[in-house]
Design an enzyme around this catalytic site. Structure first.
Site, PDB file in Angstrom:
ATOM      1  N   LYS A  13       0.834  -1.216   0.000  1.00  0.00           N
ATOM      2  CA  LYS A  13       0.000   0.000   0.000  1.00  0.00           C
ATOM      3  C   LYS A  13       0.866   1.263   0.000  1.00  0.00           C
ATOM      4  O   LYS A  13       0.664   2.159  -0.808  1.00  0.00           O
ATOM      5  CB  LYS A  13      -0.931   0.026   1.228  1.00  0.00           C
ATOM      6  N   ARG A  88      -9.634   0.342   8.833  1.00  0.00           N
ATOM      7  CA  ARG A  88      -9.147  -1.003   9.135  1.00  0.00           C
ATOM      8  C   ARG A  88     -10.174  -1.824   9.894  1.00  0.00           C
ATOM      9  O   ARG A  88      -9.899  -2.984  10.214  1.00  0.00           O
ATOM     10  CB  ARG A  88      -7.897  -0.901   9.992  1.00  0.00           C
ATOM     11  N   ARG A 127      11.551  -5.134   5.188  1.00  0.00           N
ATOM     12  CA  ARG A 127      11.215  -3.730   4.893  1.00  0.00           C
ATOM     13  C   ARG A 127      12.170  -2.771   5.603  1.00  0.00           C
ATOM     14  O   ARG A 127      12.514  -2.972   6.762  1.00  0.00           O
ATOM     15  CB  ARG A 127       9.776  -3.441   5.326  1.00  0.00           C
ATOM     16  N   ARG A 160      11.334  -0.864  11.121  1.00  0.00           N
ATOM     17  CA  ARG A 160      10.273  -0.560  12.083  1.00  0.00           C
ATOM     18  C   ARG A 160      10.263  -1.579  13.216  1.00  0.00           C
ATOM     19  O   ARG A 160      10.455  -2.764  12.995  1.00  0.00           O
ATOM     20  CB  ARG A 160       8.918  -0.568  11.371  1.00  0.00           C
ATOM     21  N   ARG A 171      -0.138  -9.034  13.653  1.00  0.00           N
ATOM     22  CA  ARG A 171      -0.755  -8.077  12.725  1.00  0.00           C
ATOM     23  C   ARG A 171      -1.519  -8.806  11.628  1.00  0.00           C
ATOM     24  O   ARG A 171      -2.578  -8.342  11.194  1.00  0.00           O
ATOM     25  CB  ARG A 171       0.324  -7.177  12.126  1.00  0.00           C
TER      26      ARG A 171
HETATM   27  P1  ADP Z   1       1.370  -1.616   7.553  1.00  0.00           P
HETATM   28  O1  ADP Z   1       1.905  -0.635   6.550  1.00  0.00           O
HETATM   29  O2  ADP Z   1       2.324  -2.698   7.819  1.00  0.00           O
HETATM   30  O3  ADP Z   1       0.023  -2.128   7.180  1.00  0.00           O
HETATM   31  P2  ADP Z   1       0.736   0.664   9.217  1.00  0.00           P
HETATM   32  O4  ADP Z   1       1.883   1.597   9.158  1.00  0.00           O
HETATM   33  O5  ADP Z   1      -0.434   0.985   8.360  1.00  0.00           O
HETATM   34  O6  ADP Z   1       1.259  -0.819   8.922  1.00  0.00           O
HETATM   35  O7  ADP Z   1       0.219   0.509  10.711  1.00  0.00           O
HETATM   36  C1  ADP Z   1       1.107   0.268  11.778  1.00  0.00           C
HETATM   37  C2  ADP Z   1       0.309   0.156  13.071  1.00  0.00           C
HETATM   38  O8  ADP Z   1      -0.358   1.400  13.329  1.00  0.00           O
HETATM   39  C3  ADP Z   1      -0.804  -0.884  13.065  1.00  0.00           C
HETATM   40  O9  ADP Z   1      -0.328  -2.178  13.403  1.00  0.00           O
HETATM   41  C4  ADP Z   1      -1.750  -0.319  14.125  1.00  0.00           C
HETATM   42  O10 ADP Z   1      -1.273  -0.560  15.430  1.00  0.00           O
HETATM   43  C5  ADP Z   1      -1.647   1.187  13.872  1.00  0.00           C
HETATM   44  N1  ADP Z   1      -2.666   1.647  12.905  1.00  0.00           N
HETATM   45  C6  ADP Z   1      -2.436   2.205  11.675  1.00  0.00           C
HETATM   46  N2  ADP Z   1      -3.588   2.501  11.061  1.00  0.00           N
HETATM   47  C7  ADP Z   1      -4.593   2.124  11.922  1.00  0.00           C
HETATM   48  C8  ADP Z   1      -6.012   2.142  11.853  1.00  0.00           C
HETATM   49  N3  ADP Z   1      -6.666   2.613  10.774  1.00  0.00           N
HETATM   50  N4  ADP Z   1      -6.689   1.651  12.916  1.00  0.00           N
HETATM   51  C9  ADP Z   1      -6.074   1.191  14.000  1.00  0.00           C
HETATM   52  N5  ADP Z   1      -4.746   1.123  14.120  1.00  0.00           N
HETATM   53  C10 ADP Z   1      -3.996   1.587  13.099  1.00  0.00           C
HETATM   54  P1  ADP Z   2       2.151  -1.879   3.255  1.00  0.00           P
HETATM   55  O1  ADP Z   2       2.164  -0.372   3.243  1.00  0.00           O
HETATM   56  O2  ADP Z   2       0.965  -2.457   2.555  1.00  0.00           O
HETATM   57  O3  ADP Z   2       2.350  -2.473   4.610  1.00  0.00           O
HETATM   58  P2  ADP Z   2       4.731  -1.608   1.870  1.00  0.00           P
HETATM   59  O4  ADP Z   2       4.411  -0.788   0.681  1.00  0.00           O
HETATM   60  O5  ADP Z   2       5.445  -0.958   2.988  1.00  0.00           O
HETATM   61  O6  ADP Z   2       3.395  -2.380   2.388  1.00  0.00           O
HETATM   62  O7  ADP Z   2       5.572  -2.881   1.366  1.00  0.00           O
HETATM   63  C1  ADP Z   2       6.054  -3.840   2.308  1.00  0.00           C
HETATM   64  C2  ADP Z   2       7.445  -4.281   1.876  1.00  0.00           C
HETATM   65  O8  ADP Z   2       7.362  -5.040   0.671  1.00  0.00           O
HETATM   66  C3  ADP Z   2       8.411  -3.141   1.590  1.00  0.00           C
HETATM   67  O9  ADP Z   2       9.690  -3.507   2.016  1.00  0.00           O
HETATM   68  C4  ADP Z   2       8.351  -2.994   0.074  1.00  0.00           C
HETATM   69  O10 ADP Z   2       9.588  -2.510  -0.449  1.00  0.00           O
HETATM   70  C5  ADP Z   2       8.113  -4.431  -0.372  1.00  0.00           C
HETATM   71  N1  ADP Z   2       7.286  -4.531  -1.584  1.00  0.00           N
HETATM   72  C6  ADP Z   2       6.292  -3.702  -2.003  1.00  0.00           C
HETATM   73  N2  ADP Z   2       5.772  -4.129  -3.167  1.00  0.00           N
HETATM   74  C7  ADP Z   2       6.435  -5.277  -3.502  1.00  0.00           C
HETATM   75  C8  ADP Z   2       6.359  -6.200  -4.581  1.00  0.00           C
HETATM   76  N3  ADP Z   2       5.468  -6.031  -5.565  1.00  0.00           N
HETATM   77  N4  ADP Z   2       7.189  -7.258  -4.567  1.00  0.00           N
HETATM   78  C9  ADP Z   2       8.087  -7.428  -3.574  1.00  0.00           C
HETATM   79  N5  ADP Z   2       8.219  -6.607  -2.522  1.00  0.00           N
HETATM   80  C10 ADP Z   2       7.396  -5.523  -2.474  1.00  0.00           C
END
Ligand code: ADP
Ligand code: ADP
Ligand code: ZN
Length: 213
Positions: A13, A88, A127, A160, A171
């Protein structure tokens, strides 16, 4: 263009959002980024959110709904925006609908990035994120040119706290239980645009752009 990016942790995302910002000129609104900024600055909000984030749990709905309610009032959101990591839960999605309908607005498309579970652990534990600009990298799949430094701004890359194996496992469970029901929620509203999230980052971007038309 008011978009939601939906998908499990590690689906891509944030990666896609940064590319979409450049193409469409609308801001990425990431509740995760906003919470991490608050954590770093030790605000009351950040201190409150920390224990949930460390455990891989969701921060309470009213906290993130409040963040979004405020953020969407800003000038830069008036021509559209991308919500990354919000909503979420079904309660968050309902609150968002209410906030937007009171402003005579609504979500246009929900891009659902589909990636099977067995791919996600490796993506998340590899990541790396820039401390200064938030750009994401992956040690194997999307490395920076110079190890440990951001290609865009030269900032330091870090891992992170919640991208460790144990927290990732919680998660992913939380995603299945609390966030996956949103797929049905937006499907019923006719807003769901599923996109295969396996493949090269650029290929997935092209798929999203073609879905948006
Ligand atoms: P990822 O990119 O791996 O999906 P995020 O950066 O979006 O992770 O979220 C990291 C953490 O922040 C989540 O595990 C949760 O604890 C909190 N968080 C982020 N967005 C939300 C949301 N919309 N509702 C509740 N918690 C959230
Ligand atoms: P989210 O925001 O959904 O948690 P991220 O965009 O941070 O996910 O991506 C999670 C990890 O996977 C990052 O380290 C990113 O560089 C890697 N990644 C993203 N897209 C791809 C892909 N198409 N193939 C392999 N790795 C990817
Ligand atoms: Zn950077």
């Amino acid at each position: 263009m008011n978009l939601v990016l939906l998908g499990p942790p590690g689906a891509g995302k944030g990666t896609q959002a940064k590319m979409l910002v450049e193409k469409y000129g609308i801001p990425q609104i990431s509740t995760g980024d906003i919470l991490r900024t608050n954590l770093k600055e030790q605000t009351e909000l950040g201190i409150k959110a920390k224990k949930f984030m460390d455990a891989g749990d969701l921060v309470p709905d009213e906290v993130v709904i409040g963040i979004i309610d405020n953020r969407l009032k800003a000038d830069d959101c008036q021509a559209g925006y991308m919500l990354d990591g919000f909503p979420r839960t079904v309660a968050q999605a309902e609150a968002l609908d209410k906030i937007l309908s009171e402003r005579n607005s609504g979500i246009d498309d929900v891009i659902s990035i589909e990636v099977p579970n067995d791919e996600l652990l490796g993506r998340l534990t590899g990541r790396r994120t820039c401390r200064d600009c938030g750009q994401g990298y992956h040690v194997i799949f999307d490395p920076s040119q110079k190890e440990g430094a951001c290609d865009k701004c030269g900032g330091e890359l870090y891992q992170r706290d919640d991208d460790n194996e144990a927290t990732v496992a919680s998660r992913l469970e939380v995603y299945t239980e609390q966030t996956q029901p949103l797929i049905d929620y937006y499907q019923k509203k006719g807003l769901l645009r599923p996109v295969n999230g396996l493949g090269k980052i650029q290929e997935i971007f092209d798929r999203i752009v073609s879905v948006l038309g």
